[in-house]
Write a protein that holds these residues in place. Structure first.
Motif, PDB file in Angstrom:
ATOM      1  N   PRO A  59      39.792  53.691  36.465  1.00  0.00           N
ATOM      2  CA  PRO A  59      40.267  52.736  37.482  1.00  0.00           C
ATOM      3  C   PRO A  59      39.144  51.865  38.046  1.00  0.00           C
ATOM      4  CG  PRO A  59      41.214  54.910  37.867  1.00  0.00           C
ATOM      5  CD  PRO A  59      40.162  55.071  36.812  1.00  0.00           C
ATOM      6  N   VAL A  60      37.950  52.454  38.182  1.00  0.00           N
ATOM      7  CA  VAL A  60      36.799  51.694  38.684  1.00  0.00           C
ATOM      8  C   VAL A  60      36.431  50.594  37.692  1.00  0.00           C
ATOM      9  CG1 VAL A  60      34.372  51.811  39.366  1.00  0.00           C
ATOM     10  CG2 VAL A  60      35.931  53.673  39.977  1.00  0.00           C
ATOM     11  N   LYS A  61      36.456  50.931  36.402  1.00  0.00           N
ATOM     12  CA  LYS A  61      36.163  49.939  35.366  1.00  0.00           C
ATOM     13  C   LYS A  61      37.160  48.784  35.425  1.00  0.00           C
ATOM     14  CE  LYS A  61      37.293  50.475  30.964  1.00  0.00           C
ATOM     15  NZ  LYS A  61      37.274  50.873  29.521  1.00  0.00           N
ATOM     16  N   HIS A  62      38.446  49.112  35.582  1.00  0.00           N
ATOM     17  CA  HIS A  62      39.469  48.068  35.655  1.00  0.00           C
ATOM     18  C   HIS A  62      39.301  47.213  36.910  1.00  0.00           C
ATOM     19  CE1 HIS A  62      41.998  50.945  33.007  1.00  0.00           C
ATOM     20  NE2 HIS A  62      41.317  50.097  32.260  1.00  0.00           N
ATOM     21  N   MET A  63      38.915  47.835  38.029  1.00  0.00           N
ATOM     22  CA  MET A  63      38.686  47.091  39.276  1.00  0.00           C
ATOM     23  C   MET A  63      37.530  46.109  39.118  1.00  0.00           C
ATOM     24  SD  MET A  63      39.088  49.997  42.233  1.00  0.00           S
ATOM     25  CE  MET A  63      40.661  50.750  42.623  1.00  0.00           C
ATOM     26  N   LEU A  64      36.420  46.588  38.529  1.00  0.00           N
ATOM     27  CA  LEU A  64      35.252  45.730  38.348  1.00  0.00           C
ATOM     28  C   LEU A  64      35.556  44.589  37.378  1.00  0.00           C
ATOM     29  CD1 LEU A  64      32.416  48.422  38.135  1.00  0.00           C
ATOM     30  CD2 LEU A  64      32.814  46.821  40.011  1.00  0.00           C
ATOM     31  N   ALA A  65      36.280  44.905  36.306  1.00  0.00           N
ATOM     32  CA  ALA A  65      36.625  43.877  35.317  1.00  0.00           C
ATOM     33  C   ALA A  65      37.531  42.819  35.931  1.00  0.00           C
ATOM     34  CB  ALA A  65      37.314  44.525  34.113  1.00  0.00           C
ATOM     35  N   ALA A  66      38.531  43.254  36.705  1.00  0.00           N
ATOM     36  CA  ALA A  66      39.455  42.311  37.340  1.00  0.00           C
ATOM     37  C   ALA A  66      38.737  41.452  38.379  1.00  0.00           C
ATOM     38  CB  ALA A  66      40.614  43.067  37.990  1.00  0.00           C
ATOM     39  N   SER A  67      37.842  42.052  39.152  1.00  0.00           N
ATOM     40  CA  SER A  67      37.096  41.308  40.172  1.00  0.00           C
ATOM     41  C   SER A  67      36.218  40.234  39.535  1.00  0.00           C
ATOM     42  CB  SER A  67      36.241  42.254  41.011  1.00  0.00           C
ATOM     43  OG  SER A  67      37.048  43.186  41.702  1.00  0.00           O
ATOM     44  N   ALA A  68      35.518  40.606  38.462  1.00  0.00           N
ATOM     45  CA  ALA A  68      34.672  39.639  37.751  1.00  0.00           C
ATOM     46  C   ALA A  68      35.528  38.509  37.183  1.00  0.00           C
ATOM     47  CB  ALA A  68      33.899  40.335  36.632  1.00  0.00           C
ATOM     48  N   GLY A  69      36.679  38.869  36.643  1.00  0.00           N
ATOM     49  CA  GLY A  69      37.584  37.862  36.099  1.00  0.00           C
ATOM     50  C   GLY A  69      38.034  36.866  37.146  1.00  0.00           C
ATOM     51  N   GLU A  70      38.333  37.360  38.349  1.00  0.00           N
ATOM     52  CA  GLU A  70      38.794  36.477  39.422  1.00  0.00           C
ATOM     53  C   GLU A  70      37.697  35.527  39.890  1.00  0.00           C
ATOM     54  OE1 GLU A  70      41.684  35.985  40.088  1.00  0.00           O
ATOM     55  OE2 GLU A  70      42.847  37.795  39.730  1.00  0.00           O
ATOM     56  N   VAL A  71      36.466  36.026  40.016  1.00  0.00           N
ATOM     57  CA  VAL A  71      35.356  35.174  40.462  1.00  0.00           C
ATOM     58  C   VAL A  71      35.158  33.998  39.491  1.00  0.00           C
ATOM     59  CG1 VAL A  71      32.858  35.078  40.825  1.00  0.00           C
ATOM     60  CG2 VAL A  71      34.171  36.987  41.747  1.00  0.00           C
ATOM     61  N   VAL A  72      35.225  34.285  38.196  1.00  0.00           N
ATOM     62  CA  VAL A  72      35.056  33.234  37.187  1.00  0.00           C
ATOM     63  C   VAL A  72      36.264  32.304  37.169  1.00  0.00           C
ATOM     64  CG1 VAL A  72      34.827  32.778  34.704  1.00  0.00           C
ATOM     65  CG2 VAL A  72      33.533  34.643  35.754  1.00  0.00           C
ATOM     66  N   ALA A  73      37.469  32.869  37.157  1.00  0.00           N
ATOM     67  CA  ALA A  73      38.685  32.053  37.068  1.00  0.00           C
ATOM     68  C   ALA A  73      38.855  31.134  38.266  1.00  0.00           C
ATOM     69  CB  ALA A  73      39.906  32.963  36.920  1.00  0.00           C
ATOM     70  N   CYS A  74      38.415  31.582  39.439  1.00  0.00           N
ATOM     71  CA  CYS A  74      38.583  30.768  40.650  1.00  0.00           C
ATOM     72  C   CYS A  74      37.767  29.483  40.608  1.00  0.00           C
ATOM     73  CB  CYS A  74      38.230  31.580  41.896  1.00  0.00           C
ATOM     74  SG  CYS A  74      39.566  32.691  42.413  1.00  0.00           S
ATOM     75  N   LEU A  75      36.728  29.425  39.778  1.00  0.00           N
ATOM     76  CA  LEU A  75      35.969  28.182  39.617  1.00  0.00           C
ATOM     77  C   LEU A  75      36.855  27.080  39.043  1.00  0.00           C
ATOM     78  CD1 LEU A  75      32.656  29.652  38.145  1.00  0.00           C
ATOM     79  CD2 LEU A  75      32.988  28.719  40.448  1.00  0.00           C
TER      80      LEU A  75
END
Length: 274
Positions: free
Chosen positions: A88-104
């Protein structure tokens, strides 16, 4: 450690993003107008519910593609055993990184789209030009911090729940979930995450729609939340919760189902090609 199909993830994510944004655009417009400071009727009511759709159409593919290629890459980079309690921690970190990039990519599209949604008489390009002329590039990124602060908690709930529901369903039936089953898991995860993060969405909408130079336009999420609480109370903080939950729940079904289906198809085609 085998690298996953990043090209498949990019294309599948883009296709899924376009599908869900265009299909559910009217619900998104209603939600935005319910959250707008001038109120639902003055923001346009049920009139012109496709106002701003060009902005969504242009931004959807690169936004969703950027999210999923980052999500899949970080999952691969943080490889852990599927039975590990760290999954679950891996999925949280992956999703968070994805959001930071996508929000650009997402934020400029969202700013133009939401302003068009509450001003249906104005053309999308006219709104885009006006933002650049009066506020510059920073105007297109107004609400970046509030969007990231909305999306990361949302993804911290949605993606671990989606992955966990898929794993549970796979365990119960003793084989990997089908694409439609993944879509059902996505609907439950998306709807729940949407409901609990609605106040952050309200704050983001208020910041995006605020007049340039106002205190709300500065992008302070806590200040925006306090202002809504002071004037409208709990009902204001959860304005638009039903169309948001319905749209994102249905969106989770379409988005994650289409992503899994398209990615599986592309990977199969890749394996079949010489």
């Amino acid at each position: 450690m085998e690298r996953p199909g990043f090209t498949a993830s990019l294309v599948a994510g883009g296709v899924a993003g376009v599908a869900v944004d265009l299909i559910l655009f009217p619900l998104d417009t209603i939600k935005t107008r319910l959250q707008s400071p001038q109120g639902f009727n003055k923001a346009g009511g049920f009139r012109g519910i496709y106002a701003g759709v060009p902005s969504a159409a242009i931004g959807s593919f690169p936004n969703a593609a950027a999210f999923f290629i980052t999500y899949e890459y970080v999952k691969w980079f943080l490889h852990t055993d599927s039975s590990s309690y760290l999954m679950p921690v891996k999925h949280m970190l992956a999703a968070s990184a994805g959001e930071v990039v996508a929000c650009l990519i997402r934020v400029p599209s969202e700013v133009v789209k939401q302003r068009a949604q509450v001003s249906a008489s104005s053309r999308t390009f006219q709104i885009f030009s006006n933002i650049l002329y009066t506020e510059g590039i920073q105007g297109l990124y107004r609400g970046y911090k509030s969007t990231v602060l909305r999306e990361i908690p949302f993804s911290l709930v949605q993606f671990p729940m989606w992955e966990s529901l898929k794993a549970l369903w796979s365990w119960r039936q003793d084989h990997v979930v089908d694409c439609w089953q993944s879509a059902v898991c996505g609907a439950f995860a998306g709807g729940f995450a949407a409901a609990v993060t609605t106040p952050l969405d309200v704050a983001k909408t208020r910041i995006t729609l605020a007049k340039a130079g106002s205190s709300t336009a500065s992008g302070n999420v806590l200040s925006a939340l306090h202002g809504v609480w002071r004037t409208q109370g709990l009902s204001g903080l959860f304005a638009g919760v039903f169309p948001r939950t319905a749209a994102i729940g249905l969106g989770g079904f379409i988005f994650l189902g289409a992503y899994e289906q398209t990615r599986s198809l592309l990977l199969e085609l890749g394996r079949a090609s010489p």
